[in-house]
Design a protein around this motif. Structure first.
Motif, PDB file in Angstrom:
ATOM      1  N   GLN A 668     -34.747 -59.635 -28.317  1.00  0.00           N
ATOM      2  CA  GLN A 668     -35.792 -59.859 -27.315  1.00  0.00           C
ATOM      3  C   GLN A 668     -36.804 -58.719 -27.298  1.00  0.00           C
ATOM      4  OE1 GLN A 668     -34.099 -60.475 -23.411  1.00  0.00           O
ATOM      5  NE2 GLN A 668     -32.540 -61.896 -24.196  1.00  0.00           N
ATOM      6  N   SER A 669     -36.310 -57.527 -27.601  1.00  0.00           N
ATOM      7  CA  SER A 669     -37.185 -56.351 -27.496  1.00  0.00           C
ATOM      8  C   SER A 669     -38.346 -56.414 -28.474  1.00  0.00           C
ATOM      9  CB  SER A 669     -36.373 -55.074 -27.724  1.00  0.00           C
ATOM     10  OG  SER A 669     -35.926 -54.989 -29.078  1.00  0.00           O
ATOM     11  N   ARG A 670     -38.272 -57.280 -29.480  1.00  0.00           N
ATOM     12  CA  ARG A 670     -39.367 -57.391 -30.425  1.00  0.00           C
ATOM     13  C   ARG A 670     -40.614 -57.981 -29.772  1.00  0.00           C
ATOM     14  NH1 ARG A 670     -35.250 -59.633 -33.847  1.00  0.00           N
ATOM     15  NH2 ARG A 670     -36.251 -61.670 -33.595  1.00  0.00           N
ATOM     16  N   PHE A 671     -40.399 -58.822 -28.755  1.00  0.00           N
ATOM     17  CA  PHE A 671     -41.544 -59.432 -28.083  1.00  0.00           C
ATOM     18  C   PHE A 671     -41.573 -59.164 -26.573  1.00  0.00           C
ATOM     19  CE2 PHE A 671     -38.141 -62.536 -28.607  1.00  0.00           C
ATOM     20  CZ  PHE A 671     -37.929 -62.996 -27.311  1.00  0.00           C
ATOM     21  N   ARG A 672     -40.468 -58.571 -26.038  1.00  0.00           N
ATOM     22  CA  ARG A 672     -40.431 -58.148 -24.630  1.00  0.00           C
ATOM     23  C   ARG A 672     -39.915 -56.713 -24.598  1.00  0.00           C
ATOM     24  NH1 ARG A 672     -37.643 -62.456 -20.628  1.00  0.00           N
ATOM     25  NH2 ARG A 672     -36.614 -60.496 -20.141  1.00  0.00           N
ATOM     26  N   PRO A 673     -40.796 -55.761 -24.806  1.00  0.00           N
ATOM     27  CA  PRO A 673     -40.355 -54.364 -24.920  1.00  0.00           C
ATOM     28  C   PRO A 673     -39.495 -53.931 -23.740  1.00  0.00           C
ATOM     29  CG  PRO A 673     -42.678 -54.578 -25.463  1.00  0.00           C
ATOM     30  CD  PRO A 673     -42.257 -55.905 -24.922  1.00  0.00           C
ATOM     31  N   ILE A 674     -38.443 -53.192 -24.052  1.00  0.00           N
ATOM     32  CA  ILE A 674     -37.537 -52.655 -23.031  1.00  0.00           C
ATOM     33  C   ILE A 674     -37.902 -51.191 -22.819  1.00  0.00           C
ATOM     34  CG2 ILE A 674     -35.134 -52.153 -22.484  1.00  0.00           C
ATOM     35  CD1 ILE A 674     -34.352 -54.560 -24.166  1.00  0.00           C
ATOM     36  N   ALA A 675     -38.351 -50.877 -21.617  1.00  0.00           N
ATOM     37  CA  ALA A 675     -38.925 -49.552 -21.357  1.00  0.00           C
ATOM     38  C   ALA A 675     -37.932 -48.568 -20.768  1.00  0.00           C
ATOM     39  CB  ALA A 675     -40.131 -49.684 -20.418  1.00  0.00           C
ATOM     40  N   SER A 676     -36.765 -49.049 -20.308  1.00  0.00           N
ATOM     41  CA  SER A 676     -35.819 -48.136 -19.662  1.00  0.00           C
ATOM     42  C   SER A 676     -34.398 -48.644 -19.846  1.00  0.00           C
ATOM     43  CB  SER A 676     -36.129 -48.016 -18.164  1.00  0.00           C
ATOM     44  OG  SER A 676     -35.905 -49.269 -17.518  1.00  0.00           O
ATOM     45  N   SER A 677     -33.448 -47.742 -19.616  1.00  0.00           N
ATOM     46  CA  SER A 677     -32.048 -48.147 -19.705  1.00  0.00           C
ATOM     47  C   SER A 677     -31.709 -49.134 -18.608  1.00  0.00           C
ATOM     48  CB  SER A 677     -31.132 -46.919 -19.637  1.00  0.00           C
ATOM     49  OG  SER A 677     -31.422 -46.149 -18.467  1.00  0.00           O
ATOM     50  N   ASP A 678     -32.398 -49.038 -17.488  1.00  0.00           N
ATOM     51  CA  ASP A 678     -32.172 -49.991 -16.406  1.00  0.00           C
ATOM     52  C   ASP A 678     -32.639 -51.386 -16.822  1.00  0.00           C
ATOM     53  OD1 ASP A 678     -31.140 -50.209 -13.672  1.00  0.00           O
ATOM     54  OD2 ASP A 678     -33.198 -50.849 -13.185  1.00  0.00           O
ATOM     55  N   ALA A 679     -33.757 -51.428 -17.565  1.00  0.00           N
ATOM     56  CA  ALA A 679     -34.245 -52.722 -18.064  1.00  0.00           C
ATOM     57  C   ALA A 679     -33.267 -53.314 -19.077  1.00  0.00           C
ATOM     58  CB  ALA A 679     -35.624 -52.547 -18.689  1.00  0.00           C
ATOM     59  N   LEU A 680     -32.696 -52.449 -19.901  1.00  0.00           N
ATOM     60  CA  LEU A 680     -31.700 -52.918 -20.864  1.00  0.00           C
ATOM     61  C   LEU A 680     -30.498 -53.520 -20.142  1.00  0.00           C
ATOM     62  CD1 LEU A 680     -30.509 -53.171 -23.708  1.00  0.00           C
ATOM     63  CD2 LEU A 680     -29.794 -50.777 -23.558  1.00  0.00           C
ATOM     64  N   LEU A 681     -30.042 -52.833 -19.099  1.00  0.00           N
ATOM     65  CA  LEU A 681     -28.906 -53.323 -18.326  1.00  0.00           C
ATOM     66  C   LEU A 681     -29.239 -54.650 -17.645  1.00  0.00           C
ATOM     67  CD1 LEU A 681     -26.069 -52.903 -17.200  1.00  0.00           C
ATOM     68  CD2 LEU A 681     -27.058 -51.500 -15.383  1.00  0.00           C
ATOM     69  N   ALA A 682     -30.453 -54.756 -17.132  1.00  0.00           N
ATOM     70  CA  ALA A 682     -30.857 -56.004 -16.478  1.00  0.00           C
ATOM     71  C   ALA A 682     -30.851 -57.172 -17.465  1.00  0.00           C
ATOM     72  CB  ALA A 682     -32.245 -55.839 -15.856  1.00  0.00           C
ATOM     73  N   VAL A 690     -26.043 -66.481 -17.630  1.00  0.00           N
ATOM     74  CA  VAL A 690     -26.261 -67.851 -18.106  1.00  0.00           C
ATOM     75  C   VAL A 690     -25.016 -68.450 -18.725  1.00  0.00           C
ATOM     76  CG1 VAL A 690     -28.721 -67.459 -18.513  1.00  0.00           C
ATOM     77  CG2 VAL A 690     -27.080 -67.053 -20.348  1.00  0.00           C
ATOM     78  N   LYS A 691     -23.980 -67.635 -18.916  1.00  0.00           N
ATOM     79  CA  LYS A 691     -22.744 -68.181 -19.464  1.00  0.00           C
ATOM     80  C   LYS A 691     -22.014 -68.974 -18.403  1.00  0.00           C
ATOM     81  CE  LYS A 691     -22.193 -64.315 -22.664  1.00  0.00           C
ATOM     82  NZ  LYS A 691     -21.348 -63.182 -23.088  1.00  0.00           N
ATOM     83  N   GLU A 692     -21.247 -69.933 -18.837  1.00  0.00           N
ATOM     84  CA  GLU A 692     -20.497 -70.769 -17.899  1.00  0.00           C
ATOM     85  C   GLU A 692     -19.542 -69.889 -17.091  1.00  0.00           C
ATOM     86  OE1 GLU A 692     -17.527 -74.654 -17.897  1.00  0.00           O
ATOM     87  OE2 GLU A 692     -18.297 -73.820 -19.761  1.00  0.00           O
ATOM     88  N   GLY A 693     -19.673 -69.958 -15.760  1.00  0.00           N
ATOM     89  CA  GLY A 693     -18.795 -69.153 -14.906  1.00  0.00           C
ATOM     90  C   GLY A 693     -19.195 -67.701 -14.829  1.00  0.00           C
ATOM     91  N   GLY A 694     -20.470 -67.396 -15.219  1.00  0.00           N
ATOM     92  CA  GLY A 694     -20.910 -66.013 -15.203  1.00  0.00           C
ATOM     93  C   GLY A 694     -20.832 -65.393 -13.832  1.00  0.00           C
ATOM     94  N   GLY A 695     -21.177 -66.161 -12.828  1.00  0.00           N
ATOM     95  CA  GLY A 695     -20.915 -65.745 -11.462  1.00  0.00           C
ATOM     96  C   GLY A 695     -21.991 -64.934 -10.804  1.00  0.00           C
ATOM     97  N   SER A 696     -22.971 -64.425 -11.495  1.00  0.00           N
ATOM     98  CA  SER A 696     -23.996 -63.614 -10.845  1.00  0.00           C
ATOM     99  C   SER A 696     -25.357 -64.181 -11.145  1.00  0.00           C
ATOM    100  CB  SER A 696     -23.920 -62.152 -11.327  1.00  0.00           C
ATOM    101  OG  SER A 696     -24.106 -62.097 -12.718  1.00  0.00           O
ATOM    102  N   ALA A 697     -26.305 -63.817 -10.333  1.00  0.00           N
ATOM    103  CA  ALA A 697     -27.658 -64.318 -10.514  1.00  0.00           C
ATOM    104  C   ALA A 697     -28.275 -63.727 -11.757  1.00  0.00           C
ATOM    105  CB  ALA A 697     -28.502 -63.963  -9.287  1.00  0.00           C
ATOM    106  N   ILE A 698     -29.222 -64.491 -12.308  1.00  0.00           N
ATOM    107  CA  ILE A 698     -29.908 -64.026 -13.501  1.00  0.00           C
ATOM    108  C   ILE A 698     -30.774 -62.835 -13.149  1.00  0.00           C
ATOM    109  CG2 ILE A 698     -31.617 -64.658 -15.253  1.00  0.00           C
ATOM    110  CD1 ILE A 698     -30.619 -67.498 -15.055  1.00  0.00           C
ATOM    111  N   GLY A 699     -30.634 -61.762 -13.911  1.00  0.00           N
ATOM    112  CA  GLY A 699     -31.421 -60.562 -13.654  1.00  0.00           C
ATOM    113  C   GLY A 699     -32.764 -60.631 -14.345  1.00  0.00           C
ATOM    114  N   PHE A 700     -33.651 -59.736 -13.940  1.00  0.00           N
ATOM    115  CA  PHE A 700     -34.996 -59.695 -14.516  1.00  0.00           C
ATOM    116  C   PHE A 700     -35.285 -58.302 -15.012  1.00  0.00           C
ATOM    117  CE2 PHE A 700     -34.977 -63.165 -11.512  1.00  0.00           C
ATOM    118  CZ  PHE A 700     -35.609 -64.177 -12.192  1.00  0.00           C
ATOM    119  N   LEU A 701     -36.076 -58.229 -16.056  1.00  0.00           N
ATOM    120  CA  LEU A 701     -36.483 -56.931 -16.572  1.00  0.00           C
ATOM    121  C   LEU A 701     -37.444 -56.270 -15.607  1.00  0.00           C
ATOM    122  CD1 LEU A 701     -37.089 -57.750 -20.330  1.00  0.00           C
ATOM    123  CD2 LEU A 701     -35.130 -56.602 -19.315  1.00  0.00           C
ATOM    124  N   HIS A 702     -37.290 -54.958 -15.402  1.00  0.00           N
ATOM    125  CA  HIS A 702     -38.182 -54.229 -14.488  1.00  0.00           C
ATOM    126  C   HIS A 702     -39.353 -53.658 -15.248  1.00  0.00           C
ATOM    127  CE1 HIS A 702     -35.158 -54.761 -11.423  1.00  0.00           C
ATOM    128  NE2 HIS A 702     -34.242 -54.162 -12.186  1.00  0.00           N
TER     129      HIS A 702
END
Length: 702
Positions: A668-682, A690-702
Motif C-alpha cells: 500500500q505504501s507505494r501509493f499511500r505513503p506511510i509517514a509514521s509508525s503510528d500510521a503503519l500500526l493503523a 477486515v478478517k472474519e471475526g476480527g472484532g475491531s473497527a477498521i482503522g485509518f491512516l493518520h
C-alpha cells in the motif's frame, strides 16, 4: 478433293517442330490408338491448330478455303501415325532427363518400366500440348490410366500396373504416386510428381539428389545454440547422442526419435546442434512450398519417403518438424482419420525400415496414436530450461540490455522459452539506438511479457506480490516446528514431502520460496488454477507433468491450494474426483525431491493422503513477540521512528495478525505513503479488522 501428292508421307517432315520426337510419337498414339482424334478433329476443323501443324495436318489449318474434308483428314492422320511408329519408335527422351532418371534409378532401384513412367510423367507436365491432348481423353480411372500408359509407352499392362501399385518403388520412394481418390480427373492429374517444380529441375540440368528434393526437403541452417544450452536434459542426451552417432556411423535402419515440448523450447535448434556435433548433414522436410503455401500431410509424407530413398547413402539426419501435420491432422469428432492413420501399414513400416535417422518434432504428444508412439526408439519432452539456464540465455541474447536484477526477475517466469527471448532481443537490438538504454530494457520486458500473455502464461511483473519479501526471516513465522532446523535437515536429505497448513498470509508459500533458496535449487510453483483442466483426464496429466518437470529441473515443487486435489475420497460424487486424488498420491510417492503442499483448509483432506506426508507443519498467526519484532523491522525498512511502547501494546492485542498483513501494508505504501509508525500500526489494524471475526473497527491512516 486433295490430290495424291498431297497425302504422300515424308517421315523427315515429322520432326519439323522443336517438340522432342518422343513427344510427337506419344501425341500420335494419343490421337489414333487411344482415340483422342474424335475430340480433336471435328466437322469444322481442329481443336488446336498448333497440334495439327505438329502432326503434319497443317494444310487444313486456317486459312483453309472450302469444305473441311473430315474423312480425308482422319485418313491422313492414320497414315502419318503408321509412318511415325516406324520412324520414331526408337526415339529417346531428352538426354538430361534420361541421365537424371538413371541416377534416380541407381539410388532407388527403379525398374526400366518405373523409369519410363517417370519420364512420361515429367514430360506431360513440361509439354503443354502433350498435357492438353492427353486430358482430352476425359476423366481417367486408374484402370484407364494403366491402359493409356501401356499404349503410350508400348509396355504390357501388367508391368504398368505393377509399377503404379502403392507398394511399388515409385510410390514408396515418393517420386510419383497415382491419384486414387477420384476417377473424374484427367490423365495429367492422375500422375502426381514429388513437387510442382520437380519436372523443371529434372529436365533443366544434371541435378544431385538434394537439388531434386528442393522445395520439399532442404538443407537446414546452422544452429545458433550449443549443446551446453541443453544441460537440463542431460539424462536424455546421454542416451540420444551415442545412439545417433552409432546410427549415422553404421547405417542402422529404423532410427526414429520423437521430441516434443512447448513452442519455443528449442527443439529445432537441438536437432541442428546434434547434427553439427555428429558431423552429419541435416535435411528438413518442408512445411511450405516455394510460393509460401502450406504443404499438406500427404505431400510432406511423400517428401519424407523421397528423402529416405535419395539420401540413404549420405551421412545425414532428417528433421520432420510439426509432425502433427501427418500424425494428428484428422478430426476425430467427425470420424476423419489422420494421414498417418490412413497410411498406417506404410507408416509403421517406414518407422521400422527408414534408412536415414529421423528426428520427429511436435509441440505436443497429446492425441498421438499410442501405436505410433511405441514404434519410436526414443520419446522425450524438451521442457522450458530451469531458472539458472534461463538467466544464462537471457544474458547472452540481450547483449547487455538488462541489469542483473532484471535478468533474475525475468528468468523467474517458469514458462519462458528461449525462442521468446531470442525474438524479443532481435527486435530491440535492431532499434536500440533509437530507444536508448532505459527504453530498450523496458521494450524488451514488454515484448517478452506480451508474448507470454498471448500464449496464455503470466506476464513479467516488476512488482510480483508472490516474490519472496526482502525482509523474510523464518524467525517471524509462527509454526509448530523449527523451520530453520527443518531446512538444515532437508539440505542433507534433499528429499521430503511436507504439508504446510494454516490461515492465509501466515507464510506457507513464502517458506517454500525461502527453502528453495536455502537448498540452492529452482522453485516450481503450481496453483490449483494451473493444474485444473476442463477436459477429462487433463488435470491428472497436468499433475503428472508438474512432478515430471520438477524432477527434470531438480526443483522444489510447491503446489498451493492442494486441498483441490486431496479431498476425502469417501465423499466423492464423481469418478474424476477419485482419480484426481489417486494421481496426486501416486506422483507424491514416486517423487524423489522436495515436495511442499500448502492449504488453508486442513479439514476434509483425504486421510490416506495425509499419511503420505513425511511432516505436517501448522502455520499460525504471529505471537506478540514476533509481531513486535516484525513491526520494528518494517519501521526501519520504511525509515520510520521506532515504535513507542504504547504502540507495541496496541499491536500485541491485534487478533489474527500474520506476516502477510505486513506485506500488504508495504505494498500500500507505494501509493499511500506511510509517514509514521503510528500510521503503519493503523494500517495493520485495518488489515486485521477486515478478517472474519476480527472484532475491531477498521482503522485509518493518520
Amino acid at each position: 478433293m486433295a490430290t495424291r501428292h498431297r497425302i504422300r508421307i515424308h517421315s523427315d517432315s515429322l520432326a519439323t517442330s522443336n517438340v522432342a520426337p518422343i513427344v510427337q510419337l506419344w501425341l500420335f498414339r494419343l490421337m489414333v490408338p487411344l482415340g483422342a482424334h474424335r475430340e480433336f478433329i471435328h466437322s469444322h476443323g481442329f481443336a488446336n491448330d498448333q497440334v495439327a501443324q505438329l502432326l503434319g495436318l497443317g494444310e487444313w489449318v486456317e486459312p483453309f478455303s472450302g469444305t473441311f474434308p473430315l474423312k480425308v483428314v482422319r485418313t491422313r492422320l492414320h497414315q502419318i501415325y503408321a509412318a511415325s511408329e516406324r520412324a520414331l519408335r526408337e526415339s529417346k527422351v531428352p538426354s538430361c532427363l534420361s541421365g537424371n532418371v538413371a541416377q534416380l534409378s541407381r539410388l532407388v532401384g527403379l525398374s526400366p518400366t518405373d523409369c519410363r513412367i517417370l519420364e512420361f510423367a515429367v514430360l506431360i507436365r513440361a509439354e503443354r500440348l502433350l498435357e492438353e491432348i492427353a486430358d482430352s481423353l476425359g476423366p481417367t480411372s486408374s484402370l484407364k490410366a494403366i491402359h493409356a500408359l501401356a499404349v503410350l509407352l508400348d509396355l504390357p499392362e501388367s508391368e504398368i500396373r505393377s509399377s503404379l501399385d502403392p507398394q511399388g518403388l515409385l510410390s514408396r520412394s515418393g517420386l510419383l504416386s497415382v491419384e486414387s481418390s477420384s476417377s473424374f480427373i484427367p490423365l495429367s492429374n492422375k500422375l502426381n510428381l514429388l513437387s510442382r517444380n520437380f519436372a523443371d529441375r529434372i529436365l533443366s540440368s544434371d541435378a544431385d539428389p538434394v537439388g531434386l528434393l528442393r522445395d520439399t526437403v532442404a538443407p537446414s541452417a546452422p544452429p545458433h545454440l550449443d549443446i551446453a544450452d541443453y544441460a537440463h536434459i542431460d539424462a536424455s542426451l546421454s542416451i540420444l547422442r551415442p545412439y545417433l552417432r552409432h546410427a549415422v556411423t553404421t547405417g542402422r535402419k529404423g532410427v526414429n526419435v520423437f521430441l516434443h515440448g512447448e513452442p519455443g523450447t528449442g527443439k529445432s535448434q537441438l536437432a541442428k546442434v546434434l547434427a553439427r556435433e555428429l558431423e552429419s548433414e541435416l535435411f528438413e522436410v518442408a512445411s511450405e512450398d516455394a510460393d509460401g503455401d502450406p504443404v499438406d500431410g500427404e505431400q510432406r509424407l511423400r517428401a519424407f519417403r523421397a528423402a529416405q530413398c535419395l539420401l540413404g547413402q549420405r551421412r545425414a539426419i532428417i528433421l520432420f518438424d510439426e509432425m502433427e501435420d501427418v500424425f494428428n491432422d484428422g478430426d476425430s469428432r467427425f470420424g476423419h482419420r489422420s494421414t498417418a492413420q490412413n497410411r498406417k501399414a506404410w507408416m509403421n513400416r517406414a518407422l521400422e525400415e527408414n534408412a536415414v535417422p529421423t528426428l520427429w518434432l511436435s509441440n505436443s504428444a497429446h492425441d498421438l496414436d499410442p501405436a505410433f508412439i511405441r514404434r519410436f526408439d526414443m520419446v522425450f519432452e524438451l521442457p522450458v530450461p530451469p531458472k539458472k539456464q534461463r538467466e544464462s540465455i537471457i544474458r547472452e541474447a540481450c547483449s547487455g540490455l538488462l541489469d542483473a536484477s532484471s535478468v533474475a526477475r525475468i528468468a523467474e517466469s517458469q514458462t519462458l522459452a528461449p525462442a521468446v527471448v531470442a525474438k524479443a532481443a532481435s527486435v530491440v537490438l535492431t532499434i536500440r539506438d533509437e530507444l536508448g538504454e532505459a527504453g530498450a530494457a523496458d521494450a524488451l520486458e514488454r515484448l517478452i511479457g506480451n508474448t507470454l500473455e498471448t500464449q496464455g502464461h503470466q506476464p513479467i511483473r516488476r512488482d510480483d506480490p508472490n516474490r519472496l519479501p526482502e525482509l523474510y526471516d523464518p524467525a517471524f513465522i509462527h509454526a509448530d516446528a523449527d523451520l530453520a532446523q527443518l531446512a538444515a535437515g532437508l539440505m542433507q536429505s534433499r528429499s521430503g514431502r511436507l504439508c504446510l497448513y494454516g490461515p492465509p498470509g501466515t507464510g506457507k508459500t513464502a517458506y517454500g520460496r525461502w527453502l528453495a533458496g536455502q537448498l540452492e535449487i529452482p522453485l516450481l510453483v503450481k496453483r490449483a488454477s494451473d493444474l485444473m483442466s476442463m477436459w477429462v483426464g487433463g488435470s491428472e496429466k497436468n499433475i503428472a507433468r508438474a512432478f515430471q518437470q520438477a524432477e527434470q529441473e531438480g526443483a522444489l515443487l510447491l503446489i498451493d491450494e492442494v486441498d483441490s486435489f486431496l479431498l476425502d475420497r469417501r465423499g466423492a460424487q464423481r469418478s474424476w474426483e477419485v482419480s484426481l486424488v489417486n494421481e496426486m498420491l501416486t506422483q507424491m510417492e514416486s517423487f524423489p525431491g522436495v515436495f511442499i503442499a500448502s492449504t488453508n483448509l486442513m479439514a476434509g483432506l483425504d486421510q490416506a493422503a495425509l499419511r503420505r506426508f513425511d511432516l505436517k507443519v501448522k502455520f499460525d498467526y504471529l505471537e506478540p513477540v514476533q509481531a513486535c519484532a516484525l513491526l520494528c523491522r518494517y519501521c526501519t525498512e520504511l525509515h520510520l521512528p521506532v515504535p513507542a511502547p504504547e504502540q507495541e501494546a496496541r499491536l500485541r492485542h491485534l487478533p489474527k495478525l500474520a506476516p502477510g498483513d505486513f506485506a500488504a501494508v508495504v505494498r500500500q505504501s507505494r501509493f499511500r505513503p506511510i509517514a509514521s509508525s503510528d500510521a503503519l500500526l493503523a494500517a495493520l489494524e485495518a488489515e486485521c479488522a477486515v478478517k472474519e471475526g476480527g472484532g475491531s473497527a477498521i482503522g485509518f491512516l493518520h
